[in-house]
Design an enzyme around this catalytic site. Structure first.
Site, PDB file in Angstrom:
ATOM      1  N   SER B 138     -73.240 -53.681  37.145  1.00 11.92           N
ATOM      2  CA  SER B 138     -73.145 -55.119  37.404  1.00 11.92           C
ATOM      3  C   SER B 138     -72.181 -55.761  36.420  1.00 11.92           C
ATOM      4  O   SER B 138     -72.004 -55.261  35.303  1.00 11.92           O
ATOM      5  CB  SER B 138     -74.519 -55.775  37.254  1.00 11.92           C
ATOM      6  OG  SER B 138     -74.388 -57.179  37.250  1.00 11.92           O
ATOM      7  N   TYR B 151     -81.503 -57.878  31.979  1.00  9.93           N
ATOM      8  CA  TYR B 151     -80.910 -57.186  33.123  1.00  9.93           C
ATOM      9  C   TYR B 151     -79.527 -56.674  32.733  1.00  9.93           C
ATOM     10  O   TYR B 151     -79.168 -55.521  33.005  1.00  9.93           O
ATOM     11  CB  TYR B 151     -80.819 -58.167  34.295  1.00  9.93           C
ATOM     12  CG  TYR B 151     -80.200 -57.618  35.559  1.00  9.93           C
ATOM     13  CD1 TYR B 151     -80.955 -56.846  36.429  1.00  9.93           C
ATOM     14  CD2 TYR B 151     -78.869 -57.897  35.881  1.00  9.93           C
ATOM     15  CE1 TYR B 151     -80.387 -56.352  37.603  1.00  9.93           C
ATOM     16  CE2 TYR B 151     -78.299 -57.412  37.050  1.00  9.93           C
ATOM     17  CZ  TYR B 151     -79.060 -56.641  37.907  1.00  9.93           C
ATOM     18  OH  TYR B 151     -78.500 -56.161  39.056  1.00  9.93           O
TER      19      TYR B 151
END
Lengths: 471, 245
Positions: B138, B151
């Site tokens: 990501s 995250y």
């Protein structure tokens, strides 16, 4: 609405769908979309929330309504106060396709755009192709949509095999002409009010090629349109007319008649059509973009750009069936005020001149519209509230704003006087008394609805406005 | 291409698997829910996947399922040419800060379990003489940022692992593709307010497919996020402390 009451109404779902590889103890995560308002295609916002997930079966638990791509113009796909709406477009899997029978079984969020893209090159087509392809299977069932072939093939409902529905009490059932036929009839054209449509089985039609052989010509006025459509119906499976509602006198309702059929392989290009490139209206334009002058000029240009004689050719099926879809967000040209569409069907056969009288009503009231559509309808479908009936249907886009309520009321009184009715998927402003007077079928529909949803869990903003839900 | 796919049932994984199917690749789906796997397999078969699309249960929280799943995929496909991993856990920073158990799970799934799965996939691919390993990290891993502390940390670790893997085994025939999505409108992000430049899964999938075919080591999707993250990485710490991005 108070933020507190919103929070109460909002569902908290342990979404199995949220995480591709979580465990059975998936985190409880609020997936209610952030925005507090929703709108239909007409961009008139109303309070409301939607929940979106690949797992339609999960998010329809407790939801008051399911919506697809939100292409209905008004409040058909918006929740009643105190409920939320489940959004189906992420639930778009094809589940089976039978090459022999042509039966496609898919999740209700599958779009017609995707069906066209996948099946036209394989020489199959959806049996009904409405003016836009940005709609879902579930929406096509709920509105029992019609297309340019209504005079031949009827509405979408005619081609259904069965439906998988989550009822108001949570139970999931299959319904068809054989299994709970009353539920089937109420669900086809029932605007999602009988249950959440989860899966659809529909019979596609084989086509000789994925291209369209089209013909078009100018038509001098509305009465000529009615007879031209009647004549074309015997030779052409697809017919539709665009007309100018701002032209006056004998030119009232002049326009272009379009006729088409699937091209034979010999006359069509060898390559299947590739999906059209799309432009977008990048932001909402000012309200004044569409005014009397620009609409008048547009209508005039559109009419005069068509040659005097008959224009023939092989055309891309998207251009023929879904011409406006090449411009994404075209609804933004109406500005922040938003817009609506008035679509009615008039029993022209029993009341000759009904179409002309409707246009005269529009003109007398100073209604402004461009891109009006006229089409003849064939037999009424089996759906209890299905819109089309034999006659002429007329669709008129109208900017919202001051005076729109009176204009719609005036048009609806004319529709009522002619014995016609309006299309729920387009309606934003009709009054309950007018709608109920147009719809003697409503009582039977409501009776069935009460049988399948005795607690009245399923509703929509439109059902509150027109059917008297929650009253 | 013969592809084992972990996470093809939804979001970007679903869109990418569809592109592979529509051009006639052979797929075997791995995931934790057999009903959903079967539905996605049916979808991919109708779209044109080569032969039957097989499915095997595989859960990133149950590492004991990894080897059996990869073996089943390899057997059904007649060997693996590519392994794609789009599966991961997602939760917002607020949810993670409020729940240490959720944090532990997310760090484990998105980093150590994913790495463990990739290690087994690498063995399978190298044993067959090489192949492609395409894993979704990501943009959140490119720099520590306020809304993506936990995250982002897991995804940063994953991206570092993938880069190392590329360096170590490229000569042996392993092509590692690290995909870095920015904000993409999927079920995963359905509750969040999309920023400008939010992408659609179909467009993202087309770009990933190109990277997969070419063996591009790092690919940002949508492409604009490459520039955005470059700018973010250059911002001084004093600025990062103040802004909310």
């Amino acid at each position: 609405m108070e933020p507190g009451s919103e929070a109460q109404a909002s569902p908290s779902i342990a979404l199995p769908g949220l995480l591709a590889a979580g465990s059975k103890h998936a985190a409880t995560i609020h997936t209610v979309a952030d925005q507090e308002t929703l709108s239909g295609w007409g961009l008139i916002e109303r309070p409301g929330r939607e929940v979106r997930s690949e797992d339609l079966a999960a998010i329809t638990v407790g939801a008051g309504l399911t919506r697809g791509l939100g292409r209905s113009y008004g409040d058909s796909s918006l929740p009643a106060a105190g409920t939320w709406v489940a959004a189906s477009p992420l639930a778009d899997r094809l589940l089976a396709f039978d090459q022999q029978s042509g039966i496609l079984h898919a999740e209700a969020g599958l779009s017609l755009r995707e069906i066209n893209r996948l099946f036209w090159p394989r020489l199959w087509t959806s049996p009904v192709l409405p003016g836009t392809q940005d709609i879902t299977l579930g929406g096509m069932v709920a509105a029992d949509v019609h297309g340019k072939n209504h005079h031949v093939d009827g509405t979408f409902g005619r081609h259904l095999e069965w439906l998988l529905i989550r009822l108001a009490d949570g139970e999931i059932v299959t319904t068809s002409r054989e299994r709970d036929p009353d539920l089937f009839r109420a669900t086809v054209g029932g605007m999602g009010l009988t249950g959440h449509i989860l899966e659809v089985a529909v019979r596609l039609q084989p086509i000789p090629s994925p291209w369209i052989r089209a013909e078009s010509e100018r038509i001098a006025g509305v009465d000529e349109f009615v007879s031209a459509l009647r004549e074309a119906a015997t030779d052409w499976p697809f017919t539709v007319g665009w007309f100018d509602a701002l032209a006056t006198g004998t030119k009232l309702g002049r326009g272009i008649l379009m006729k088409g059929r699937w091209a034979q392989p010999a006359e069509a290009p060898v390559e299947p059509p590739s999906p059209k490139m799309r432009l977008a209206v990048p932001f909402t334009l000012p309200n004044w973009t569409l005014n009397r002058l620009s609409m008048w000029a547009f209508n005039k240009l559109y009419f005069h750009l068509h040659p005097r004689g008959v224009k023939t050719g092989i055309v891309h099926p998207e251009s023929f069936f879904h011409p406006l879809d090449v411009i994404r967000h075209w609804n933004r040209i109406y500005g922040r005020r938003g817009f609506t569409q008035h679509q009615c069907v008039l029993p022209e056969g029993e009341r000759p001149g009904a179409a002309r009288r409707l246009l005269e009503e529009l003109t007398a009231r100073g209604g402004l519209s461009c891109l009006c559509v006229i089409k003849d309808c064939g037999e009424q479908g089996e759906g209890l509230l299905s819109f089309p009936r034999p006659g002429i249907t007329i669709a008129i886009d109208l900017p919202a704003g001051p005076g729109i309520q009176e204009l719609i009321d005036g048009l609806n009184r004319r529709v009522l006087a002619e014995g016609g009715r309006i299309y729920l998927a387009k309606d934003t402003f009709a009054r309950a008394e007018d709608f109920q007077a147009m719809e003697p079928r409503l009582a039977e529909f409501e009776q069935l609805r009460r049988r399948w949803d005795p607690a009245g869990r399923l509703s929509s903003a439109q059902a509150v406005r027109l059917f008297g839900d929650g009253a | 291409m013969r592809v084992a796919f972990l996470g093809a049932t939804r979001g970007m994984g679903r869109a990418l698997a569809r592109l592979l199917a529509e051009r006639g690749d052979a797929l075997h789906l791995l995931g934790r829910n057999s009903d959903k796997l079967a539905r996605s397999a049916a979808d991919l078969e109708v779209r044109g996947a080569a032969g039957e699309v097989g499915t095997t249960e595989c859960d990133l929280e149950r590492p004991e399922t990894f080897e059996a799943a990869l073996t089943a995929a390899a057997e059904q496909l007649g060997g693996l040419e590519a392994v794609v991993v789009t599966a991961a856990l997602f939760a917002t920073q607020e949810e993670l800060e409020a729940d240490l158990d959720l944090t532990r799970r997310l760090l484990q799934v998105n980093f150590s379990r994913t790495v463990e799965f990739c290690e087994r996939a690498r063995h399978h691919l190298l044993a067959a003489g090489g192949g492609k390993l395409c894993v979704f990290a990501s943009v959140a891993g490119d720099r520590g940022r306020k809304p993506m502390v936990l995250y982002g940390a897991a995804k940063a670790g994953l991206a570092a692992y993938l880069e190392g893997l590329d360096h170590r085994f490229h000569a042996a025939g392993l092509e590692v593709i690290c995909v870095k999505p920015g904000f993409v409108r999927t079920g995963m992000t359905a509750g969040l307010t999309p920023p400008p430049f939010a992408g659609e899964p179909e467009a993202v999938a087309r770009r990933v497919l190109k990277a997969l075919d070419r063996g591009t080591p790092v690919v940002y999707v949508p492409a604009v996020w490459r520039g955005i993250m470059l700018a973010i990485r250059l911002l001084p710490r004093a600025v990062m402390r103040r802004i909310g991005f």
